[in-house]
Design an enzyme around this catalytic site. Structure first.
Site, PDB file in Angstrom:
ATOM      1  N   ASP A 117       2.158   2.612   3.406  1.00 15.94           N
ATOM      2  CA  ASP A 117       1.286   3.779   3.227  1.00 15.94           C
ATOM      3  C   ASP A 117       1.256   4.668   4.472  1.00 15.94           C
ATOM      4  O   ASP A 117       1.281   5.902   4.367  1.00 15.94           O
ATOM      5  CB  ASP A 117      -0.119   3.272   2.906  1.00 15.94           C
ATOM      6  CG  ASP A 117      -1.169   4.367   2.829  1.00 15.94           C
ATOM      7  OD1 ASP A 117      -1.087   5.189   1.903  1.00 15.94           O
ATOM      8  OD2 ASP A 117      -2.068   4.382   3.690  1.00 15.94           O
ATOM      9  N   GLU A 173      -0.958  -7.961   2.150  1.00 14.30           N
ATOM     10  CA  GLU A 173      -0.731  -6.516   2.067  1.00 14.30           C
ATOM     11  C   GLU A 173       0.331  -6.022   3.044  1.00 14.30           C
ATOM     12  O   GLU A 173       0.249  -6.300   4.244  1.00 14.30           O
ATOM     13  CB  GLU A 173      -2.026  -5.735   2.330  1.00 14.30           C
ATOM     14  CG  GLU A 173      -1.824  -4.237   2.068  1.00 14.30           C
ATOM     15  CD  GLU A 173      -2.961  -3.350   2.580  1.00 14.30           C
ATOM     16  OE1 GLU A 173      -3.153  -2.280   1.993  1.00 14.30           O
ATOM     17  OE2 GLU A 173      -3.627  -3.712   3.572  1.00 14.30           O
ATOM     18  N   THR A 193      -8.026  -2.150   1.919  1.00 13.88           N
ATOM     19  CA  THR A 193      -7.482  -3.069   0.920  1.00 13.88           C
ATOM     20  C   THR A 193      -8.020  -4.490   1.093  1.00 13.88           C
ATOM     21  O   THR A 193      -8.633  -5.021   0.169  1.00 13.88           O
ATOM     22  CB  THR A 193      -5.943  -3.018   0.918  1.00 13.88           C
ATOM     23  OG1 THR A 193      -5.539  -1.666   0.750  1.00 13.88           O
ATOM     24  CG2 THR A 193      -5.354  -3.890  -0.174  1.00 13.88           C
ATOM     25  N   ASP A 246       0.852  -1.200   0.000  1.00 12.35           N
ATOM     26  CA  ASP A 246       0.000   0.000   0.000  1.00 12.35           C
ATOM     27  C   ASP A 246       0.881   1.241   0.000  1.00 12.35           C
ATOM     28  O   ASP A 246       1.767   1.388   0.847  1.00 12.35           O
ATOM     29  CB  ASP A 246      -0.929  -0.010   1.220  1.00 12.35           C
ATOM     30  CG  ASP A 246      -2.140   0.880   1.025  1.00 12.35           C
ATOM     31  OD1 ASP A 246      -1.957   2.079   0.740  1.00 12.35           O
ATOM     32  OD2 ASP A 246      -3.273   0.378   1.145  1.00 12.35           O
ATOM     33  N   ASP A 278      -1.500   0.009  -4.750  1.00 18.28           N
ATOM     34  CA  ASP A 278      -2.769   0.637  -5.138  1.00 18.28           C
ATOM     35  C   ASP A 278      -2.536   2.078  -5.589  1.00 18.28           C
ATOM     36  O   ASP A 278      -3.281   2.640  -6.368  1.00 18.28           O
ATOM     37  CB  ASP A 278      -3.773   0.581  -3.973  1.00 18.28           C
ATOM     38  CG  ASP A 278      -3.155   0.970  -2.631  1.00 18.28           C
ATOM     39  OD1 ASP A 278      -1.942   1.260  -2.567  1.00 18.28           O
ATOM     40  OD2 ASP A 278      -3.900   0.971  -1.640  1.00 18.28           O
ATOM     41  N   HIS A 279      -1.442   2.694  -5.070  1.00 21.01           N
ATOM     42  CA  HIS A 279      -1.079   4.082  -5.385  1.00 21.01           C
ATOM     43  C   HIS A 279       0.223   4.374  -4.664  1.00 21.01           C
ATOM     44  O   HIS A 279       0.677   3.571  -3.839  1.00 21.01           O
ATOM     45  CB  HIS A 279      -2.161   5.054  -4.886  1.00 21.01           C
ATOM     46  CG  HIS A 279      -2.490   4.841  -3.439  1.00 21.01           C
ATOM     47  ND1 HIS A 279      -1.652   5.234  -2.420  1.00 21.01           N
ATOM     48  CD2 HIS A 279      -3.529   4.210  -2.834  1.00 21.01           C
ATOM     49  CE1 HIS A 279      -2.164   4.881  -1.268  1.00 21.01           C
ATOM     50  NE2 HIS A 279      -3.309   4.239  -1.484  1.00 21.01           N
ATOM     51  N   SER A 297      -7.240   4.053  -1.025  1.00 15.73           N
ATOM     52  CA  SER A 297      -7.031   2.600  -1.026  1.00 15.73           C
ATOM     53  C   SER A 297      -8.326   1.826  -1.279  1.00 15.73           C
ATOM     54  O   SER A 297      -8.277   0.700  -1.755  1.00 15.73           O
ATOM     55  CB  SER A 297      -6.422   2.149   0.303  1.00 15.73           C
ATOM     56  OG  SER A 297      -5.121   2.649   0.416  1.00 15.73           O
ATOM     57  N   HIS A 305       1.983   8.683   4.879  1.00 15.16           N
ATOM     58  CA  HIS A 305       1.064   9.708   5.396  1.00 15.16           C
ATOM     59  C   HIS A 305       1.732  10.533   6.501  1.00 15.16           C
ATOM     60  O   HIS A 305       1.454  11.705   6.663  1.00 15.16           O
ATOM     61  CB  HIS A 305      -0.217   9.076   5.940  1.00 15.16           C
ATOM     62  CG  HIS A 305      -1.168   8.661   4.862  1.00 15.16           C
ATOM     63  ND1 HIS A 305      -1.832   9.558   4.072  1.00 15.16           N
ATOM     64  CD2 HIS A 305      -1.545   7.434   4.427  1.00 15.16           C
ATOM     65  CE1 HIS A 305      -2.606   8.906   3.208  1.00 15.16           C
ATOM     66  NE2 HIS A 305      -2.439   7.607   3.396  1.00 15.16           N
TER      67      HIS A 305
END
Ligand SMILES: [Zn+2]
Length: 357
Positions: free
Chosen positions: A252, A247, A133, A39, A294-295, A80, A256
């Site tokens: 991720d 995952e 996710t 992620d 996912d990004h 997500s 952040h």
């Protein structure tokens, strides 16, 4: 006089030998798929973290690489929910959606289609098992934050194995519903523990934290690697095959926080898990391993440093960015993942390879 062998003959012979060698190694279609999602794991995260990683770089082991375009139905920058839903139902949807299309219509997920074909399914995560996710593979809700509601979709039996955090959304629910008892009545073993132990069950929910799992920096240890091995061991008892989603959820979260060290420690852990999965796939010619994101998170740039041999990690946002993310594939059917495509194509490719429709 001996006739010289033409260059063309040599080339054709080489091509034949090569294609036989390749086909002997992996089947054209997989029976077992391990889909790993980092992620928020863009190329900057991989480039940066792997430049300082001292073990084996798992990303170097993939023969086929592609690029996935991550935008959602209504926003160039996805979240997500929409990102994982693009993989799980094959449709671009709105940000925060889980297993529903842009009109909030629930569509069959990869797991639901796999179950129809009598495959087993599972998720292994470092977030809660109800996080956007993993949820996108077994639940259908209009908003990713409905964790209690997401948990109830486990009762449908489309996710055989779930390992991660999220005990609060089973045992400590706002509606006071005893979901644990309901899951047990549906044939699940429900385990709430702090350490992952070896089990022989084929249908279980293994909860190891109230919400997200601890970070690597706070001592999560080799949980992800062991959970992946545990899930594969249990899912492998189904001779029809399986689909497992793993995952690296907190790559991720480091993004952040704009906390490069947090992100890198999570990516090291994810890399080790990929290595373990690839070791298993090397011995299984009907296994496919796909790794993607996912990004990207944080708009991370690797800029100049005073020491010319090092870089300065610079974040440009506290949120996600819109750059394409890499797709790495190994094993049976891996060649399908070369090229540049929309994230929804990953669903189509997996459906085709597993004959899910
Ligand atoms: Zn995020």
């Amino acid at each position: 006089m001996i006739k010289p062998i033409s260059f063309k003959v040599v080339l054709i012979t080489l091509q034949c030998v090569l294609s036989i060698a390749l086909s002997a190694q992996h089947a054209s279609k997989p029976k077992r798929v391990i889909f790993l999602i980092g992620d928020g794991m863009g190329l900057s995260q991989i480039s940066g973290a792997m430049s300082t990683y001292t073990g084996q770089n798992a990303f170097l082991r993939f023969p086929f690489i592609g690029l996935s375009k991550t935008s959602s139905a209504k926003q160039y920058i996805t979240d997500s929910g929409a990102g994982a839903t693009a993989f799980s139902i094959g449709k671009k949807t709105y940000n925060h959606a889980i297993g529903v299309d842009a009109d909030t219509v629930p569509l069959p997920t990869l797991f639901e289609l796999a179950k129809q074909r009598k495959l087993s399914t599972g998720v292994v995560v470092t977030s809660s098992i109800q996080h956007a996710t993993p949820a996108s593979f077994y639940a259908h809700v209009g908003n990713r934050r409905l964790y209690d509601s997401i948990s109830t979709f486990l009762l449908n039996g489309n996710c055989d194995i779930a390992i991660g955090g999220g005990a609060d959304f089973i045992f400590n629910r706002k509606d006071k519903r005893d979901l644990s008892a309901e899951l047990k009545a549906s044939g699940f073993l429900v385990i709430n523990d702090t350490i992952l132990k070896d089990i022989a069950a084929t249908k279980y929910i293994y909860l190891l934290a109230k919400d997200g799992m601890p970070t690597m920096q706070k001592g999560r240890g080799d949980y992800l690697k062991r959970a992946a091995e545990q899930a594969v061991k249990n899912l492998s008892t189904n001779k029809n095959g399986f689909m497992l989603m793993i995952e690296g959820s907190q790559i991720d979260w480091g993004g952040h926080e704009n906390n490069y060290k947090y992100m890198a420690s999570e990516l090291y852990d994810f890399n080790e898990t990929i290595n373990v999965v690839l070791d298993m796939a090397a011995k299984d010619k009907e296994m496919l391993v796909v790794v993607t994101a996912d990004h990207e998170t944080g708009g991370l740039a690797l800029n100049e440093h005073d020491d010319p041999l090092r870089f300065s990690p610079i974040y440009t946002t506290k949120d996600h960015s819109g750059v394409m993310v890499p797709v790495f594939a190994y094993g049976a059917g891996a060649q399908e993942f070369a090229g540049m495509y929309e994230n929804t194509e990953i669903f189509n490719k997996l459906v085709k390879l597993l004959n899910l429709k």
